[in-house]
Scaffold this motif. Structure first.
Motif, PDB file in Angstrom:
ATOM      1  N   ASN A   1       0.785  -1.430  -0.031  1.00  0.00           N
ATOM      2  CA  ASN A   1       0.007   0.241   0.038  1.00  0.00           C
ATOM      3  C   ASN A   1       0.956   1.313   0.124  1.00  0.00           C
ATOM      4  OD1 ASN A   1      -2.073  -1.610   0.233  1.00  0.00           O
ATOM      5  ND2 ASN A   1      -3.186  -0.856   1.955  1.00  0.00           N
TER       6      ASN A   1
ATOM      7  N   GLU B   1      -7.959   4.451  -3.285  1.00  0.00           N
ATOM      8  CA  GLU B   1      -8.968   4.521  -2.429  1.00  0.00           C
ATOM      9  C   GLU B   1     -10.317   5.152  -3.186  1.00  0.00           C
ATOM     10  OE1 GLU B   1     -10.697   6.961   1.525  1.00  0.00           O
ATOM     11  OE2 GLU B   1      -8.682   6.972   0.903  1.00  0.00           O
ATOM     12  N   ASP B   2     -11.129   4.495  -3.059  1.00  0.00           N
ATOM     13  CA  ASP B   2     -12.583   4.819  -4.149  1.00  0.00           C
ATOM     14  C   ASP B   2     -13.396   5.787  -3.138  1.00  0.00           C
ATOM     15  OD1 ASP B   2     -13.953   4.792  -6.093  1.00  0.00           O
ATOM     16  OD2 ASP B   2     -14.763   2.989  -5.681  1.00  0.00           O
ATOM     17  N   ASP B   3     -13.942   6.928  -3.886  1.00  0.00           N
ATOM     18  CA  ASP B   3     -14.792   7.821  -3.324  1.00  0.00           C
ATOM     19  C   ASP B   3     -15.524   8.617  -4.587  1.00  0.00           C
ATOM     20  OD1 ASP B   3     -14.225  10.480  -3.574  1.00  0.00           O
ATOM     21  OD2 ASP B   3     -12.778  10.010  -1.662  1.00  0.00           O
TER      22      ASP B   3
ATOM     23  N   SER C   1     -10.423  11.987  -1.935  1.00  0.00           N
ATOM     24  CA  SER C   1      -9.466  11.589  -0.908  1.00  0.00           C
ATOM     25  C   SER C   1      -8.042  11.317  -1.509  1.00  0.00           C
ATOM     26  CB  SER C   1      -9.930  10.569  -0.222  1.00  0.00           C
ATOM     27  OG  SER C   1     -11.199  10.368   0.462  1.00  0.00           O
ATOM     28  N   ASP C   2      -8.261  10.136  -2.130  1.00  0.00           N
ATOM     29  CA  ASP C   2      -6.828   9.932  -3.043  1.00  0.00           C
ATOM     30  C   ASP C   2      -6.960   9.831  -4.460  1.00  0.00           C
ATOM     31  OD1 ASP C   2      -6.149   9.427  -0.495  1.00  0.00           O
ATOM     32  OD2 ASP C   2      -6.044   7.006  -0.523  1.00  0.00           O
TER      33      ASP C   2
ATOM     34  N   CYS D   1      -9.644   7.189  -9.502  1.00  0.00           N
ATOM     35  CA  CYS D   1      -9.368   6.558  -8.391  1.00  0.00           C
ATOM     36  C   CYS D   1     -10.226   5.117  -8.372  1.00  0.00           C
ATOM     37  CB  CYS D   1     -10.096   7.326  -6.946  1.00  0.00           C
ATOM     38  SG  CYS D   1     -11.767   7.739  -7.079  1.00  0.00           S
TER      39      CYS D   1
ATOM     40  N   SER E   1      -2.378  11.317  -1.834  1.00  0.00           N
ATOM     41  CA  SER E   1      -3.156  10.716  -0.793  1.00  0.00           C
ATOM     42  C   SER E   1      -3.472  11.488   0.308  1.00  0.00           C
ATOM     43  CB  SER E   1      -2.514   9.116  -0.504  1.00  0.00           C
ATOM     44  OG  SER E   1      -1.236   9.615   0.102  1.00  0.00           O
TER      45      SER E   1
ATOM     46  N   VAL F   1      -6.627   5.801   5.157  1.00  0.00           N
ATOM     47  CA  VAL F   1      -7.207   4.896   4.434  1.00  0.00           C
ATOM     48  C   VAL F   1      -6.040   4.787   3.076  1.00  0.00           C
ATOM     49  CG1 VAL F   1      -8.953   3.514   2.894  1.00  0.00           C
ATOM     50  CG2 VAL F   1      -9.552   4.944   4.598  1.00  0.00           C
ATOM     51  N   THR F   2      -5.500   3.736   2.962  1.00  0.00           N
ATOM     52  CA  THR F   2      -4.697   3.783   1.518  1.00  0.00           C
ATOM     53  C   THR F   2      -4.899   2.406   0.780  1.00  0.00           C
ATOM     54  OG1 THR F   2      -2.724   2.157   2.591  1.00  0.00           O
ATOM     55  CG2 THR F   2      -2.780   4.906   2.565  1.00  0.00           C
ATOM     56  N   ALA F   3      -4.585   2.143  -0.203  1.00  0.00           N
ATOM     57  CA  ALA F   3      -4.595   0.988  -1.067  1.00  0.00           C
ATOM     58  C   ALA F   3      -3.329   0.522  -1.812  1.00  0.00           C
ATOM     59  CB  ALA F   3      -5.811   1.538  -2.192  1.00  0.00           C
TER      60      ALA F   3
END
Ligand SMILES: *[C@@H]1O[C@H](CO)[C@@H](O)[C@H](O)[C@H]1NC(C)=O
Ligand SMILES: *[C@@H]1O[C@H](CO)[C@@H](O)[C@H](O)[C@H]1NC(C)=O
Length: 259
Positions: free
Chosen positions: A156, A185-187, A192-193, A212, A233, A237-239
């Motif tokens: 991540n 990270e999904d939004d 967010s990222d 994202c 980022s 929350v990371t991915a």
């Protein structure tokens, strides 16, 4: 396949006027992306002029560097680093580097515009960091083709990261971006990222899109020989991040088959 503009377009010519532009009232050239001589500009994620001296030190420290000295900032300026935004330097000094004289920035002067050592360290400015090792996050790619990844991939990525990549192939060529892995990270609005892509020499003009989530973006082909990618980022929350490949394409008419 997402081809930008007409396939028959004449090669995009980078003029000086296109290499400089305003963003949030700040005149940038694109060299700030290149972390000239280890020096780069940072502003708070809340925007311009939000960092106290202590916070500015923390921003640079977080990335493994330190506030730049006046001398380091001037060395960067001499090789083209120009940012019209005052930032904290080492020992509580404030200034900014001016390469190109302008009436609305730097009082028409060229050099490090020096606001001196501030007595009040609670004043809020941006920051100039010095970190020769910071190249891992972002950088300049000039190879004919390359695979690169978000920092730490496939682990991540970290919180609070800002990376700028600048791809520059030979004049007259175009760049094809091809995503191999993608997980950010999904939004809904990618607040967010995100990864942003620009069909230009900077992150001001030629906005292509903000990405994202975990769907692979389609291939993207530039109109000219430069592209800019920016990855941000936030603090939570990371991915897994991403891995992508770019390939320099010779003529504007032939598109290589999938690698
Ligand atoms: C120092 O600067 C801050 C932020 O501009 C301001 O709120 C504060 O009043 C200043 N302190 C002094 C002693 O001038
Ligand atoms: C592009 O052109 C250069 C010079 O003409 C050549 O060396 C290179 O192999 C070409 N690349 C591709 C992908 O066709």
């Amino acid at each position: 396949m997402h081809v930008l503009h007409a396939v028959f377009a004449v090669a995009f010519v980078l003029k000086e006027t296109e290499a400089w532009g305003y963003k949030n009232g700040i005149l940038h050239n694109s060299i700030w992306l290149e972390q000239a001589a280890g020096v780069y500009h940072r502003e708070s994620r809340k925007g311009r002029y939000q960092l106290t001296y202590r916070e500015a030190k923390a921003v640079c420290g977080f990335e493994g560097g330190a506030l730049a000295t006046h001398r380091q900032l001037d060395a960067a300026r001499i090789i083209g680093f120009h940012v019209c935004a005052a930032g904290w330097l080492d020992k509580g000094r404030v200034g900014y580097p001016i390469v190109k004289p302008g009436t609305n920035c730097g009082f028409g002067k060229v050099g490090v515009i020096d606001y001196g050592y501030r007595l009040n360290k609670s004043e809020r400015w941006d920051a100039y960091c010095y970190n020769l090792e910071a190249k891992e996050c972002g950088g300049v790619h000039t190879d004919q083709q390359k695979v690169f990844t978000s920092p730490g991939f496939p682990d991540n990525y970290q919180d609070e990261q800002t990376c700028n990549w600048h791809i520059r192939v030979r004049y007259g060529q175009r760049i094809r971006l091809h995503f191999l892995e993608f997980d950010i990270e999904d939004d809904t609005s990618c607040l967010s990222d995100y990864l942003e892509i620009f069909d230009s020499y900077d992150d001001i003009s030629g906005f292509v899109g903000r990405y994202c989530g975990d769907e692979l973006p389609e291939d993207i082909i530039s109109t000219g020989n430069v592209m800019t990618l920016k990855f941000l980022s936030d603090s939570s929350v990371t991915a897994g991040g991403f891995q992508l490949q770019y390939i320099a394409m010779n003529s504007s008419l032939t598109i290589p088959a999938d690698p």
